[in-house]
Design a protein around this motif. Sequence first.
Motif, PDB file in Angstrom:
ATOM      1  N   ALA A 173      12.128  -6.960   6.646  1.00 31.46           N
ATOM      2  CA  ALA A 173      13.378  -6.233   6.396  1.00 31.46           C
ATOM      3  C   ALA A 173      13.663  -6.154   4.895  1.00 31.46           C
ATOM      4  O   ALA A 173      14.200  -5.153   4.404  1.00 31.46           O
ATOM      5  CB  ALA A 173      14.536  -6.908   7.125  1.00 31.46           C
ATOM      6  N   ALA A 174      13.300  -7.210   4.151  1.00 30.16           N
ATOM      7  CA  ALA A 174      13.463  -7.179   2.697  1.00 30.16           C
ATOM      8  C   ALA A 174      12.582  -6.091   2.090  1.00 30.16           C
ATOM      9  O   ALA A 174      13.004  -5.361   1.176  1.00 30.16           O
ATOM     10  CB  ALA A 174      13.114  -8.540   2.097  1.00 30.16           C
ATOM     11  N   ARG A 175      11.357  -5.963   2.612  1.00 36.26           N
ATOM     12  CA  ARG A 175      10.464  -4.911   2.126  1.00 36.26           C
ATOM     13  C   ARG A 175      11.063  -3.531   2.400  1.00 36.26           C
ATOM     14  O   ARG A 175      11.012  -2.636   1.535  1.00 36.26           O
ATOM     15  CB  ARG A 175       9.087  -5.033   2.790  1.00 36.26           C
ATOM     16  CG  ARG A 175       8.110  -3.929   2.376  1.00 36.26           C
ATOM     17  CD  ARG A 175       6.772  -4.092   3.057  1.00 36.26           C
ATOM     18  NE  ARG A 175       6.068  -5.279   2.596  1.00 36.26           N
ATOM     19  CZ  ARG A 175       5.362  -5.340   1.491  1.00 36.26           C
ATOM     20  NH1 ARG A 175       5.260  -4.255   0.699  1.00 36.26           N
ATOM     21  NH2 ARG A 175       4.742  -6.437   1.134  1.00 36.26           N
ATOM     22  N   GLU A 176      11.617  -3.341   3.578  1.00 37.45           N
ATOM     23  CA  GLU A 176      12.247  -2.053   3.908  1.00 37.45           C
ATOM     24  C   GLU A 176      13.365  -1.732   2.923  1.00 37.45           C
ATOM     25  O   GLU A 176      13.501  -0.586   2.475  1.00 37.45           O
ATOM     26  CB  GLU A 176      12.796  -2.097   5.334  1.00 37.45           C
ATOM     27  CG  GLU A 176      11.733  -2.079   6.417  1.00 37.45           C
ATOM     28  CD  GLU A 176      12.335  -2.166   7.809  1.00 37.45           C
ATOM     29  OE1 GLU A 176      13.575  -2.036   7.923  1.00 37.45           O
ATOM     30  OE2 GLU A 176      11.583  -2.370   8.781  1.00 37.45           O
ATOM     31  N   SER A 177      14.172  -2.741   2.589  1.00 37.71           N
ATOM     32  CA  SER A 177      15.264  -2.524   1.632  1.00 37.71           C
ATOM     33  C   SER A 177      14.733  -2.181   0.250  1.00 37.71           C
ATOM     34  O   SER A 177      15.284  -1.328  -0.454  1.00 37.71           O
ATOM     35  CB  SER A 177      16.147  -3.776   1.555  1.00 37.71           C
ATOM     36  OG  SER A 177      16.828  -3.996   2.763  1.00 37.71           O
ATOM     37  N   LEU A 178      13.651  -2.835  -0.157  1.00 39.76           N
ATOM     38  CA  LEU A 178      13.054  -2.550  -1.462  1.00 39.76           C
ATOM     39  C   LEU A 178      12.474  -1.141  -1.513  1.00 39.76           C
ATOM     40  O   LEU A 178      12.624  -0.433  -2.520  1.00 39.76           O
ATOM     41  CB  LEU A 178      11.964  -3.583  -1.764  1.00 39.76           C
ATOM     42  CG  LEU A 178      12.466  -4.973  -2.164  1.00 39.76           C
ATOM     43  CD1 LEU A 178      11.341  -5.995  -2.092  1.00 39.76           C
ATOM     44  CD2 LEU A 178      13.071  -4.944  -3.558  1.00 39.76           C
ATOM     45  N   GLU A 179      11.846  -0.727  -0.421  1.00 39.13           N
ATOM     46  CA  GLU A 179      11.300   0.633  -0.370  1.00 39.13           C
ATOM     47  C   GLU A 179      12.418   1.672  -0.395  1.00 39.13           C
ATOM     48  O   GLU A 179      12.324   2.693  -1.083  1.00 39.13           O
ATOM     49  CB  GLU A 179      10.442   0.809   0.886  1.00 39.13           C
ATOM     50  CG  GLU A 179       9.044   0.243   0.757  1.00 39.13           C
ATOM     51  CD  GLU A 179       8.256   0.925  -0.346  1.00 39.13           C
ATOM     52  OE1 GLU A 179       8.246   2.176  -0.389  1.00 39.13           O
ATOM     53  OE2 GLU A 179       7.673   0.210  -1.187  1.00 39.13           O
ATOM     54  N   LYS A 180      13.476   1.390   0.338  1.00 41.68           N
ATOM     55  CA  LYS A 180      14.623   2.310   0.364  1.00 41.68           C
ATOM     56  C   LYS A 180      15.236   2.423  -1.030  1.00 41.68           C
ATOM     57  O   LYS A 180      15.571   3.527  -1.494  1.00 41.68           O
ATOM     58  CB  LYS A 180      15.656   1.815   1.369  1.00 41.68           C
ATOM     59  CG  LYS A 180      16.864   2.720   1.507  1.00 41.68           C
ATOM     60  CD  LYS A 180      17.827   2.178   2.567  1.00 41.68           C
ATOM     61  CE  LYS A 180      19.056   3.062   2.703  1.00 41.68           C
ATOM     62  NZ  LYS A 180      20.012   2.522   3.724  1.00 41.68           N
ATOM     63  N   ALA A 181      15.379   1.279  -1.701  1.00 34.85           N
ATOM     64  CA  ALA A 181      15.949   1.284  -3.048  1.00 34.85           C
ATOM     65  C   ALA A 181      15.064   2.074  -4.004  1.00 34.85           C
ATOM     66  O   ALA A 181      15.559   2.845  -4.840  1.00 34.85           O
ATOM     67  CB  ALA A 181      16.113  -0.152  -3.548  1.00 34.85           C
ATOM     68  N   ARG A 182      13.756   1.903  -3.878  1.00 31.14           N
ATOM     69  CA  ARG A 182      12.827   2.631  -4.748  1.00 31.14           C
ATOM     70  C   ARG A 182      12.973   4.133  -4.560  1.00 31.14           C
ATOM     71  O   ARG A 182      13.005   4.895  -5.539  1.00 31.14           O
ATOM     72  CB  ARG A 182      11.398   2.172  -4.452  1.00 31.14           C
ATOM     73  CG  ARG A 182      10.338   2.884  -5.257  1.00 31.14           C
ATOM     74  CD  ARG A 182       8.952   2.320  -4.955  1.00 31.14           C
ATOM     75  NE  ARG A 182       8.715   1.054  -5.635  1.00 31.14           N
ATOM     76  CZ  ARG A 182       7.595   0.340  -5.508  1.00 31.14           C
ATOM     77  NH1 ARG A 182       6.643   0.758  -4.698  1.00 31.14           N
ATOM     78  NH2 ARG A 182       7.448  -0.791  -6.179  1.00 31.14           N
ATOM     79  N   LYS A 183      13.074   4.581  -3.317  1.00 27.99           N
ATOM     80  CA  LYS A 183      13.206   6.014  -3.036  1.00 27.99           C
ATOM     81  C   LYS A 183      14.529   6.567  -3.549  1.00 27.99           C
ATOM     82  O   LYS A 183      14.621   7.734  -3.932  1.00 27.99           O
ATOM     83  CB  LYS A 183      13.086   6.260  -1.532  1.00 27.99           C
ATOM     84  CG  LYS A 183      11.681   6.032  -0.983  1.00 27.99           C
ATOM     85  CD  LYS A 183      11.633   6.187   0.533  1.00 27.99           C
ATOM     86  CE  LYS A 183      10.235   5.916   1.071  1.00 27.99           C
ATOM     87  NZ  LYS A 183      10.190   5.985   2.555  1.00 27.99           N
TER      88      LYS A 183
END
Length: 441
Positions: free
Chosen positions: A160-170
Amino acid sequence: MALVDLDRFDFLYANRVKGMKTAATRDLMATLSRPGIISLAGGFPDTKAFGEEAFKDLSDDVAQGFAQALQYGPTGGLETIKDVIVDVMEAEGVSTRQEDVFITTGGQQGLDLVAKTFLDEGDGIICEGPTYAGALNAFAAYRPRIMHVPMDRAGMIPAAARESLEKARKQGVHVKFIYTVPNFQNPAGVTLAKERRRELLELAREYDLVILEDNPYGMLRFEGESLPTLASLEQEDNGEVERVVYLGTFSKIFAPGVRLGWVHAQPGILHKINVGKQGADLCSSNLSQMMISSFFQNSDWRGYVNRLNDIYRERRNAMLDALAEFMPKDVHWTHPEGGLFVWATLPSYIDATAMLPQAIAKNVAYVPGEGFYAGDEGKNCMRLNFSFVESDKIRRGIELLAEVIRERMELRGSLERGSHSGSHASQASQAAEKSSSRKSG
């Protein structure tokens, strides 16, 4: 006193103030001092366990160096207290040196200084959901974007942390650090599993950011095996601590009244923190540093921590037993292996903030869960503290709290029954009207 809403200087205040709010625990302080209240709210250690005689002996020892104790000190702290911190961190598995340690006025100042060092407005922070309310308050002044990551019994979920990081990057959000309380987390009481600690370190390397490891409770373990800190895991992997900024405090293993903590980090980060602290308070108290140094160098500090753990274990057990005995079946709670807190989740329709006055009227207090989120989550949750109140009072407090929750659940049930009955009455009335209409026709 003038109402805050009518503050005539509102037009002069900085924008950063608009995002700041007081902590729910701080707001409850006046109420908690009321006679007869059983407070399961504050995160207070039991300072009575230290002992009056031990405090007198310590004060006499520090008095011999009273001139230095009453003087200014170096911004980064006295060498004697840094030696103590090196020993404490060795006990937690981190090999370190004086120059890697920086003294702060409590762990709370460490949070503020790290935020001051890293955050520009709009920067991202990954943290657990829920997370420590004091950290949210410290970060808020710098107006970041808080991204909560869900937890389970093994702590923050790395996927879930990875998903948040990817979302933030986008979205173009620059995430500066992951903030975690890995051991007996405040407020949830859960502990981050060892394999997840390694996964968070991998995420930090992959996304080129820092991990802020806040570890005030690590030595307050009552059962189970101790887990390595993220700092020690990084040191094990790389031979040094580079990405982990470690926050420690004497509030839980000595006493919160001394207001002394520390930051462990690589030199470049500590240099920036030094500059930030000079602008905040010049230096932390020499008196506090000398008191702690004397105690840790001349007394059995590990024995003292063990005594605290014996006390807290008994009180935690009392709380868990009382929860199992008194709480309605739709209420759930965590089972911490250490620390100070249990996190309880109520049925989704119960607002713990709205329920608090009813609980206080019955002489029991807790901290509502929504204060541990940056958004509007956690409304049906509460944090319960077991370290400060004797076991018999904990049992009575949980019994009273269960009564309040049950009353809320019964009220909900009666409203639903009333609505259901009203619906049937309305249907019967409509049927009668149709029948009358047919007859008149």
